[in-house]
Motif scaffolding. Structure first.
Motif, short mmCIF file in Angstrom:
data_model
loop_
_atom_site.label_atom_id
_atom_site.label_comp_id
_atom_site.label_asym_id
_atom_site.label_seq_id
_atom_site.Cartn_x
_atom_site.Cartn_y
_atom_site.Cartn_z
N CYS A 1 11.51 -3.05 1.81
CA CYS A 1 10.42 -2.12 2.12
C CYS A 1 9.95 -2.44 3.53
O CYS A 1 9.20 -3.40 3.74
N PRO A 2 10.38 -1.64 4.50
CA PRO A 2 10.03 -1.94 5.89
C PRO A 2 8.54 -1.77 6.19
O PRO A 2 8.09 -2.09 7.27
N PHE A 3 7.77 -1.33 5.20
CA PHE A 3 6.33 -1.09 5.41
C PHE A 3 5.48 -2.22 4.84
O PHE A 3 4.27 -2.21 4.99
N ALA A 4 6.08 -3.20 4.17
CA ALA A 4 5.31 -4.22 3.46
C ALA A 4 4.86 -5.38 4.34
O ALA A 4 3.85 -6.02 4.05
N ALA A 5 5.60 -5.67 5.39
CA ALA A 5 5.29 -6.87 6.19
C ALA A 5 3.90 -6.82 6.80
O ALA A 5 3.14 -7.80 6.72
N LYS A 6 3.54 -5.70 7.40
CA LYS A 6 2.24 -5.62 8.09
C LYS A 6 1.06 -5.77 7.12
O LYS A 6 0.18 -6.60 7.34
N PRO A 7 1.00 -4.99 6.01
CA PRO A 7 -0.13 -5.20 5.10
C PRO A 7 -0.13 -6.60 4.47
O PRO A 7 -1.20 -7.15 4.21
N ASN A 8 1.05 -7.20 4.29
CA ASN A 8 1.08 -8.56 3.76
C ASN A 8 0.50 -9.53 4.79
O ASN A 8 -0.32 -10.38 4.46
N ARG A 9 0.91 -9.39 6.04
CA ARG A 9 0.39 -10.23 7.12
C ARG A 9 -1.12 -10.07 7.24
O ARG A 9 -1.83 -11.03 7.50
N ASN A 10 -1.61 -8.84 7.04
CA ASN A 10 -3.05 -8.55 7.19
C ASN A 10 -3.84 -8.79 5.90
O ASN A 10 -5.01 -8.42 5.83
N LYS A 11 -3.19 -9.36 4.89
CA LYS A 11 -3.85 -9.66 3.59
C LYS A 11 -4.46 -8.40 2.97
O LYS A 11 -5.56 -8.43 2.43
N GLN A 12 -3.70 -7.28 3.02
CA GLN A 12 -4.16 -6.01 2.46
C GLN A 12 -3.42 -5.63 1.19
O GLN A 12 -3.55 -4.51 0.72
N ILE A 13 -2.65 -6.57 0.64
CA ILE A 13 -1.93 -6.32 -0.61
C ILE A 13 -2.60 -7.14 -1.70
O ILE A 13 -2.69 -8.37 -1.60
N GLN A 14 -3.08 -6.46 -2.72
CA GLN A 14 -3.67 -7.16 -3.85
C GLN A 14 -2.60 -7.34 -4.92
O GLN A 14 -1.88 -6.40 -5.26
N ILE A 15 -2.50 -8.55 -5.44
CA ILE A 15 -1.67 -8.82 -6.60
C ILE A 15 -2.62 -9.01 -7.77
O ILE A 15 -3.31 -10.03 -7.85
N PHE A 16 -2.66 -8.01 -8.64
CA PHE A 16 -3.53 -8.05 -9.81
C PHE A 16 -2.69 -8.45 -11.01
O PHE A 16 -1.76 -7.74 -11.39
N ILE A 17 -3.00 -9.60 -11.60
CA ILE A 17 -2.26 -10.08 -12.76
C ILE A 17 -3.02 -9.65 -14.02
O ILE A 17 -4.12 -10.10 -14.27
N SER A 18 -2.42 -8.76 -14.78
CA SER A 18 -3.02 -8.30 -16.02
C SER A 18 -2.76 -9.32 -17.12
O SER A 18 -1.64 -9.81 -17.26
N GLU A 19 -3.79 -9.59 -17.89
CA GLU A 19 -3.61 -10.46 -19.05
C GLU A 19 -3.51 -9.64 -20.33
O GLU A 19 -3.53 -10.18 -21.43
#
Length: 184
Positions: free
Chosen positions: A27-45
């Motif tokens: 995904c060539p679009f993922a690096a920038k938001p990852n670098r900028n801490k704009q990706i939330q990883i929500f772990i569902s229980e």
């Protein structure tokens, strides 16, 4: 899949995101938001599909109420549900129905990832399935407006799936073992 440590799940998903999705440039679009801490990883229980649907609803509302510069996208990880890919794939219809019911078609879309992901018309061991294989079932909530902005400036976005297939097909057995340690 009981007794899962949430921090371990988060770490495995982050490692997959950085090493596979970004590292292989799937995904060539993922690096920038990852670098900028704009990706939330929500772990569902959640152990119940209705509870999960409610959590996805709340994650969509959170995307609605949070500026893009703070939160670009959300990965909803479901370590306690959908061990079977067919069940996961069928549940995607409910998630799409939720988007429709909320009036979000054209606003958000869902990308799907699963440890046993298998594209229609492929065999489970076909390398191209690696493009959507993840350590746990994941529902990726994507802002369509953000995707459209990025696609305007990306050369040949239609060719991304073919390039991704070529990329994963070129991996050695050792690279696959290192990048996809969760595969059975």
């Amino acid at each position: 899949m009981n007794n899962l440590n949430i921090e371990n799940v988060h770490q495995q998903v982050l490692q997959w995101l950085e090493n596979v999705v970004i590292g292989l440039n799937l995904c060539p679009f993922a690096a920038k938001p990852n670098r900028n801490k704009q990706i939330q990883i929500f772990i569902s229980e959640a152990n119940d599909e209705d509870v999960l649907l409610e959590e996805i609803y709340h994650q969509l509302k959170k995307l609605d109420s949070t500026p893009v510069k703070e939160l670009e996208t959300t990965l909803v990880v479901t370590p306690h549900l959908f061990e079977d890919f067919a069940d996961y794939n069928q549940y995607l219809d409910l998630v799409d129905a939720l988007l429709f019911q909320m009036g979000y078609q054209g606003t958000y879309q869902v990308a799907s990832f699963h440890p046993d992901y298998c594209f229609h018309g492929t065999q489970p061991d076909d390398a191209e399935n690696l493009t959507n294989r993840s350590p746990y079932p994941i529902f990726h909530l994507i802002r369509e407006e953000s995707m459209e902005k990025v696609l305007k400036h990306y050369p040949d976005p239609e060719g991304i799936p073919e390039r991704n297939i070529e990329r994963v097909e070129s991996l050695t057995d050792e690279e696959i073992a290192r990048l996809f340690p969760f595969l059975k």
